[in-house]
Design an enzyme around this catalytic site. Structure first.
Site, PDB file in Angstrom:
ATOM      1  N   SER A 213      27.027 -12.412 -31.736  1.00  0.00           N
ATOM      2  CA  SER A 213      26.265 -13.082 -30.682  1.00  0.00           C
ATOM      3  C   SER A 213      27.195 -13.592 -29.605  1.00  0.00           C
ATOM      4  CB  SER A 213      25.461 -14.247 -31.256  1.00  0.00           C
ATOM      5  OG  SER A 213      26.341 -15.238 -31.690  1.00  0.00           O
TER       6      SER A 213
ATOM      7  N   GLY B 219      28.453 -12.501 -26.928  1.00  0.00           N
ATOM      8  CA  GLY B 219      29.557 -11.673 -26.454  1.00  0.00           C
ATOM      9  C   GLY B 219      30.669 -11.445 -27.464  1.00  0.00           C
TER      10      GLY B 219
ATOM     11  N   GLU C 177      15.505  -9.956 -23.000  1.00  0.00           N
ATOM     12  CA  GLU C 177      16.547  -9.760 -21.994  1.00  0.00           C
ATOM     13  C   GLU C 177      16.397  -8.375 -21.383  1.00  0.00           C
ATOM     14  OE1 GLU C 177      20.393 -10.494 -23.710  1.00  0.00           O
ATOM     15  OE2 GLU C 177      19.786 -12.437 -24.513  1.00  0.00           O
TER      16      GLU C 177
ATOM     17  N   GLU D 209      17.906  -6.716 -25.196  1.00  0.00           N
ATOM     18  CA  GLU D 209      17.675  -7.246 -26.540  1.00  0.00           C
ATOM     19  C   GLU D 209      16.604  -8.321 -26.463  1.00  0.00           C
ATOM     20  OE1 GLU D 209      21.271  -8.966 -28.121  1.00  0.00           O
ATOM     21  OE2 GLU D 209      21.428 -10.366 -26.483  1.00  0.00           O
TER      22      GLU D 209
ATOM     23  N   ASP E 182      18.595 -19.552 -24.135  1.00  0.00           N
ATOM     24  CA  ASP E 182      19.407 -20.512 -23.360  1.00  0.00           C
ATOM     25  C   ASP E 182      19.092 -20.439 -21.854  1.00  0.00           C
ATOM     26  OD1 ASP E 182      20.762 -18.089 -23.200  1.00  0.00           O
ATOM     27  OD2 ASP E 182      22.606 -18.824 -24.132  1.00  0.00           O
ATOM     28  N   THR E 183      18.885 -19.243 -21.322  1.00  0.00           N
ATOM     29  CA  THR E 183      18.558 -19.145 -19.885  1.00  0.00           C
ATOM     30  C   THR E 183      17.214 -19.807 -19.573  1.00  0.00           C
ATOM     31  OG1 THR E 183      17.465 -17.012 -20.186  1.00  0.00           O
ATOM     32  CG2 THR E 183      19.800 -16.944 -19.655  1.00  0.00           C
TER      33      THR E 183
ATOM     34  N   ARG F 261      29.132 -25.483 -24.249  1.00  0.00           N
ATOM     35  CA  ARG F 261      28.119 -26.060 -23.376  1.00  0.00           C
ATOM     36  C   ARG F 261      27.799 -27.463 -23.866  1.00  0.00           C
ATOM     37  NH1 ARG F 261      24.382 -21.605 -23.316  1.00  0.00           N
ATOM     38  NH2 ARG F 261      23.436 -22.406 -25.167  1.00  0.00           N
TER      39      ARG F 261
HETATM   40  N1  LIG Z   1      24.673  -1.926 -21.056  1.00  0.00           N
HETATM   41  C1  LIG Z   1      25.017  -2.927 -20.256  1.00  0.00           C
HETATM   42  N2  LIG Z   1      25.242  -2.702 -18.939  1.00  0.00           N
HETATM   43  C2  LIG Z   1      25.610  -3.722 -18.114  1.00  0.00           C
HETATM   44  N3  LIG Z   1      25.791  -4.998 -18.503  1.00  0.00           N
HETATM   45  C3  LIG Z   1      25.580  -5.296 -19.793  1.00  0.00           C
HETATM   46  C4  LIG Z   1      25.179  -4.284 -20.744  1.00  0.00           C
HETATM   47  N4  LIG Z   1      25.053  -4.867 -21.947  1.00  0.00           N
HETATM   48  C5  LIG Z   1      25.358  -6.180 -21.767  1.00  0.00           C
HETATM   49  N5  LIG Z   1      25.665  -6.451 -20.484  1.00  0.00           N
HETATM   50  C6  LIG Z   1      26.025  -7.776 -19.937  1.00  0.00           C
HETATM   51  O1  LIG Z   1      26.595  -8.581 -20.969  1.00  0.00           O
HETATM   52  C7  LIG Z   1      25.730  -9.696 -21.283  1.00  0.00           C
HETATM   53  C8  LIG Z   1      25.729  -9.954 -22.795  1.00  0.00           C
HETATM   54  O2  LIG Z   1      25.261  -8.810 -23.475  1.00  0.00           O
HETATM   55  P1  LIG Z   1      24.247  -8.910 -24.701  1.00  0.00           P
HETATM   56  O3  LIG Z   1      23.120  -9.791 -24.324  1.00  0.00           O
HETATM   57  O4  LIG Z   1      23.880  -7.526 -25.122  1.00  0.00           O
HETATM   58  O5  LIG Z   1      25.181  -9.546 -25.781  1.00  0.00           O
HETATM   59  P2  LIG Z   1      25.142 -10.818 -26.691  1.00  0.00           P
HETATM   60  O6  LIG Z   1      26.518 -10.948 -27.209  1.00  0.00           O
HETATM   61  O7  LIG Z   1      24.073 -10.612 -27.680  1.00  0.00           O
HETATM   62  O8  LIG Z   1      24.789 -12.036 -25.844  1.00  0.00           O
HETATM   63  P3  LIG Z   1      23.800 -13.212 -26.261  1.00  0.00           P
HETATM   64  O9  LIG Z   1      23.605 -13.202 -27.733  1.00  0.00           O
HETATM   65  O10 LIG Z   1      24.510 -14.418 -25.757  1.00  0.00           O
HETATM   66  O11 LIG Z   1      22.548 -12.896 -25.487  1.00  0.00           O
HETATM   67  C9  LIG Z   1      24.375  -9.289 -20.726  1.00  0.00           C
HETATM   68  O12 LIG Z   1      23.578 -10.427 -20.467  1.00  0.00           O
HETATM   69  C10 LIG Z   1      24.788  -8.523 -19.483  1.00  0.00           C
HETATM   70  O13 LIG Z   1      25.186  -9.404 -18.441  1.00  0.00           O
HETATM   71 MG   LIG Z   2      22.096 -11.310 -24.696  1.00  0.00          MG
END
Ligand SMILES: Nc1ncnc2c1ncn2[C@@H]1O[C@H](COP(=O)(O)OP(=O)(O)OP(=O)(O)O)[C@@H](O)[C@H]1O
Ligand SMILES: [Mg+2]
Length: 472
Positions: free
Chosen positions: A168, A170, A297, A313, A320-321, A420
């Protein structure tokens, strides 16, 4: 599966017959769920792995243990016999949750949706194959097989992103710009995943115009049937894969389809984007089922006058947003309040509105609004804050501090990711105006901790000025 009935009467909290909520995970999003539940007179029981977590501070009762421990989870549930179990984080023992649901407990939104959304492959397959919502190109690869990993990257092409299959915020993700990054990305997924880094999803990079969260809400209508209500889409940006600022407005053409700072506006295209967003979120949450709020998202891109919406996803809880709704929605109906009402069987008054030729049940914000995170550049115990007068003197601005007892810093793929600690919220004349006000208020707050005595604002944080309106 969840069975929820219309709720019409309630007993005082902690008295016999009180409506009890047990929440696993007691962070800032959970705190607002509990604030709203307490206003409605419900009994709130928080669980987290550390003492004095934000929602635990305002709960009637709290427990502290690691929620991967299924026996501890069962012990609390059997003792408290809650009406509703709210999984507020992903890192919990799923087998226990599934068993509890089978035994008749109401798990939000349901154990299967929790199981699907915690895993990138499961949620991606649901979005693309079951809900049939368009996504970026993607493939999967094992991280213990360099050849398979490289083949996966080459199949998708450059630039692309690899993401650990279970993680999660990133963690375990890597931007692959060229061949030189492949090995680093593979190692990073193994090393940094919060969950499981044995496999990755490799995704085509979408050069989107803007990204949004749609807080689709599944709840009972007057007839006791599950319906979906759509709050206005929430625009946001991320730094290091972590949300930094979000906004919402009654007039979506201020930020759709090109983003609030583009200076471009087209009401027709904005309405098409809005319709496609509701359609995508409706299909995804319909496939997940149950009741409650979901953070869908989505990426939005305009190509030659056509608006495309890609599913990324979805998480079955406040997002959070979505914290911008703490100021953009009427009192009692922010994302925490909407969630409480949906999961306990209370009504959500909404409007039926036609969007681009199709009718939806919508929930409108009161005014253009924005949220901006307050992140501590310093680590340590007993954080202190100053600058409240500066931050709070502007009309339409508010500050929420989460009350966390200490600050952790974690290492992201580019640099440090700060924790945060609070949020600046602002109403404005339009989304951009609100964004500027929230940003200024958030950056007026200075912080220090027991370990770091010097006062610092988040201007001094890693990438503290990136993507900001005033501070580049
Ligand atoms: N395929 C993609 N193309 C462009 N940008 C992307 C892509 N996948 C992710 N991102 C960018 O990276 C961010 C985080 O990706 P993602 O939501 O898939 O991961 P995460 O680690 O699950 O984040 P979180 O759990 O905090 O939502 C996205 O909100 C977007 O800004
Ligand atoms: Mg995400």
């Amino acid at each position: 599966m969840v069975s929820v009935k219309k709720l019409n009467k309630i007993a005082a909290p902690t008295s016999p017959g009180a409506l009890k909520l047990v929440m696993f995970g007691a962070g800032e999003l959970g705190k607002e769920i509990f604030v709203e539940a307490q206003r409605l007179g419900m009994e709130c029981i928080a669980v987290d792995r550390y003492e004095r977590a934000p929602a635990a501070q305002i709960a009637h009762k709290s427990y502290t243990f690691n929620m991967m421990d299924g026996n501890a989870m069962r012990s609390v549930v059997e003792r408290e016999k809650p009406d509703v179990i709210i999984p507020e984080i992903e890192a919990i023992d799923l087998d226990t949750l599934i068993e509890l649901e089978k035994e008749g407990y109401r798990v939000i939104p349901n154990a299967r949706a929790t199981w699907i959304t915690m895993h990138r492959e499961r949620i991606r397959e649901l979005i693309a194959k079951e809900a049939k919502v368009e996504t970026c190109g993607y493939t999967y690869a094992r991280t213990d097989d360099p050849e398979e990993f490289k083949d996966g990257v080459e199949k998708i092409g450059y630039p692309c992103i690899s993401k650990a299959i279970m993680s999660s915020s990133g963690h375990g993700s890597y931007d692959i710009k060229g061949e030189g990054d492949i090995e680093k990305a593979r190692q990073w997924a193994i090393k940094d995943a919060r969950g499981e880094g044995s496999r990755v999803i490799i995704e085509e990079f979408i050069d989107f115009d803007t990204e949004i969260t749609e807080l689709a809400l599944r709840h009972l209508d007057e007839d006791g049937k599950i319906v979906t209500t759509f709050p206005r889409p929430i625009g946001h940006y991320q730094i290091e894969g972590d949300y930094h600022s979000s906004w919402q407005s009654p007039k979506v053409s201020e930020y759709l389809p090109w983003g609030a700072e583009s200076g471009r506006e087209d009401e027709g295209l904005a309405e098409t984007a809005e319709r496609k967003i509701y359609e995508a979120a409706g299909k995804i949450t319909g496939a997940l089922g149950g009741v409650g709020i979901f953070g869908c998202e989505l990426f939005v891109k305009e190509i030659n006058g056509e608006v495309k919406v890609y599913g990324n996803e979805c998480s079955p809880r406040p997002h959070d947003t979505g914290m911008v709704t703490y100021i953009s929605h009427i009192q009692g109906f922010n994302e925490g309040g909407l969630h409480v009402r949906a999961i306990t069987g209370l009504p959500i008054p909404a409007k039926i509105r036609e969007v681009d030729g199709r009718e939806f049940r919508v929930f409108d914000p009161i005014a253009p609004a924005s949220s901006h995170v307050i992140k501590s550049p310093s680590e340590g115990w007993d954080p202190q804050y100053r600058g409240l007068w500066n931050a709070l003197s502007t009309p339409g601005v508010n500050i929420y501090m989460f009350g966390k007892p200490m600050v952790y810093l974690t290492r992201g793929r580019v640099g440090i990711v700060e924790e945060r600690m609070g949020l600046a919220l602002a109403l404005g004349e339009n989304a951009l105006d609100a964004k500027k006000k929230a940003e200024v208020a958030a950056h007026n707050i200075e912080m220090r901790t027991r370990q770091v005595h010097e006062w610092k604002s988040q201007d001094q944080a890693h990438d503290g000025r990136k993507k900001h309106l005033f501070r580049q």
